[in-house]
Write a protein that holds these residues in place. Structure first.
Motif, PDB file in Angstrom:
ATOM      1  N   LEU A 121      -5.336   9.813   4.155  1.00 26.78           N
ATOM      2  CA  LEU A 121      -5.055   9.067   5.394  1.00 26.78           C
ATOM      3  C   LEU A 121      -3.536   8.986   5.525  1.00 26.78           C
TER       4      LEU A 121
ATOM      5  N   ASP B 261      -4.556  -0.733  -1.852  1.00 29.78           N
ATOM      6  CA  ASP B 261      -5.838  -0.584  -1.168  1.00 29.78           C
ATOM      7  C   ASP B 261      -6.775   0.045  -2.207  1.00 29.78           C
TER       8      ASP B 261
ATOM      9  N   TRP C 259     -12.339   5.077   8.839  1.00 24.57           N
ATOM     10  CA  TRP C 259     -11.259   5.904   8.299  1.00 24.57           C
ATOM     11  C   TRP C 259     -11.830   7.068   7.496  1.00 24.57           C
TER      12      TRP C 259
ATOM     13  N   ILE D 108       0.626   4.216  11.472  1.00 19.53           N
ATOM     14  CA  ILE D 108      -0.427   5.183  11.807  1.00 19.53           C
ATOM     15  C   ILE D 108      -0.372   5.454  13.316  1.00 19.53           C
TER      16      ILE D 108
ATOM     17  N   ASP E  18       0.783  -1.247   0.000  1.00 16.14           N
ATOM     18  CA  ASP E  18       0.000   0.000   0.000  1.00 16.14           C
ATOM     19  C   ASP E  18       0.817   1.302   0.000  1.00 16.14           C
TER      20      ASP E  18
ATOM     21  N   PHE F 133      -1.275  -1.681  10.577  1.00 18.28           N
ATOM     22  CA  PHE F 133      -2.527  -2.177   9.989  1.00 18.28           C
ATOM     23  C   PHE F 133      -2.216  -3.142   8.849  1.00 18.28           C
ATOM     24  N   CYS F 134      -2.070  -2.648   7.648  1.00 18.34           N
ATOM     25  CA  CYS F 134      -1.984  -3.598   6.522  1.00 18.34           C
ATOM     26  C   CYS F 134      -0.704  -4.429   6.536  1.00 18.34           C
TER      27      CYS F 134
ATOM     28  N   PHE G 249      -1.780   7.426   1.515  1.00 22.80           N
ATOM     29  CA  PHE G 249      -1.079   7.086   2.748  1.00 22.80           C
ATOM     30  C   PHE G 249       0.219   7.883   2.903  1.00 22.80           C
TER      31      PHE G 249
ATOM     32  N   HIS H  16     -10.786   0.837  -2.748  1.00 23.11           N
ATOM     33  CA  HIS H  16     -12.146   0.831  -2.216  1.00 23.11           C
ATOM     34  C   HIS H  16     -13.147   1.490  -3.168  1.00 23.11           C
TER      35      HIS H  16
ATOM     36  N   HIS I  83     -10.572   7.115   1.606  1.00 26.37           N
ATOM     37  CA  HIS I  83      -9.194   6.983   1.095  1.00 26.37           C
ATOM     38  C   HIS I  83      -9.147   5.891   0.041  1.00 26.37           C
TER      39      HIS I  83
ATOM     40  N   LEU J 197       3.136   0.383   4.057  1.00 30.21           N
ATOM     41  CA  LEU J 197       2.246   1.192   4.891  1.00 30.21           C
ATOM     42  C   LEU J 197       0.941   0.424   5.146  1.00 30.21           C
ATOM     43  N   ALA J 198       0.388   0.508   6.258  1.00 27.27           N
ATOM     44  CA  ALA J 198       0.987   1.052   7.463  1.00 27.27           C
ATOM     45  C   ALA J 198       1.440  -0.118   8.339  1.00 27.27           C
TER      46      ALA J 198
ATOM     47  N   TYR K 235      -7.458  -5.410   5.396  1.00 31.10           N
ATOM     48  CA  TYR K 235      -6.131  -4.903   5.732  1.00 31.10           C
ATOM     49  C   TYR K 235      -5.062  -5.831   5.167  1.00 31.10           C
TER      50      TYR K 235
HETATM   51  C1  VGL Z   1      -4.692   0.783   5.659  1.00 31.06           C
HETATM   52  C2  VGL Z   1      -6.259   1.714   7.032  1.00 31.06           C
HETATM   53  C3  VGL Z   1      -7.217   1.593   6.059  1.00 31.06           C
HETATM   54  C4  VGL Z   1      -3.266   0.365   5.478  1.00 31.06           C
HETATM   55  C5  VGL Z   1      -5.634   0.639   4.667  1.00 31.06           C
HETATM   56  O1  VGL Z   1      -2.810   0.260   4.321  1.00 31.06           O
HETATM   57  O2  VGL Z   1      -2.599   0.118   6.508  1.00 31.06           O
HETATM   58  N1  VGL Z   1      -5.010   1.306   6.842  1.00 31.06           N
HETATM   59  N2  VGL Z   1      -6.893   1.048   4.873  1.00 31.06           N
END
Ligand code: VGL
Ligand code: ZN
Length: 197
Positions: free
Chosen positions: A20, A47, A79, A176, A9, A150-151, A14, A49, A82, A146-147, A115
């Protein structure tokens, strides 16, 4: 035994200025580009969406970004909008090398966030990445991107659960860090046998 670099990601939303933004998110682009030359196989995730995604606070009345909601599969952090597919924010950082072997998109179903690069947040819906790696004989994965909390962390833990050898190179990740989420993620990854380099 074959090794792959999994780049998670590294997208405009990001990076600083994005929807984000992860602090220092753009600092990892040059190190990741340099690492790519050391791997036979490079895989990037994106990512991706639809507008109105269930992980967006804007999809709910009275919810603010970084609050949570309960979805069918459990607690979901909400979130800012994004990585809306086809938007500039969803594009890779312009300096990132994107000539890897595979680009895998995730989070494209309205009702489920994803994620991890392996399973959506219900923990059962596969993205197909496991099959790609197995059929190519890849057993060792190095994760960057990233991040961290999370992912990257969700991908690393799922990869361990599936039996891959997993290293996360922290210098080429940024977090994050919501309410201690970075410490939690590092502890969880270590407990699952992820090598933190
Ligand atoms: C991510 C929050 C929402 C990431 C993706 O890439 O860590 N974090 N979507
Ligand atoms: Zn997302």
């Amino acid at each position: 035994m074959s090794k792959a670099l999994l780049v998670i990601d590294v997208q405009n939303d990001f990076c600083p200025g994005g929807a984000l933004a992860v602090p220092g998110g753009d600092e990892i682009v040059a190190p990741i580009n340099a690492m790519m030359t050391q791997f036979d196989t490079v895989i990037l995730t994106q990512d991706w969406h639809p507008a109105g995604h269930s992980s967006f606070a804007s999809s709910y009345d009275g919810k603010q970004p970084f609050e949570t909601t309960e979805l069918d599969y459990g607690t979901q952090v909400l979130w800012p909008d994004h990585c809306v597919k086809n938007s500039d924010g969803a594009a890779f950082h312009p300096d990132l090398r994107t000539d890897g072997d595979l680009i895998i998109r995730k989070g494209f179903r309205t009702a489920i966030d994803s994620y991890s690069a392996f399973f959506e947040n219900d923990q059962v819906t596969p993205t197909g990445l496991e099959g790609y790696l197995r059929t190519r004989g890849i057993e060792e994965l190095t994760l960057v991107g990233l991040a961290t909390d999370f992912c990257v962390a969700f991908s690393a833990m799922d990869a361990r659960r599936l039996g891959f050898d997993v290293t996360v190179v922290l210098d080429a990740c940024r977090a994050i860090d919501l309410d201690g989420s970075l410490d939690t993620a590092l502890n969880n990854m270590r407990a699952r046998g992820v090598v933190i380099a």
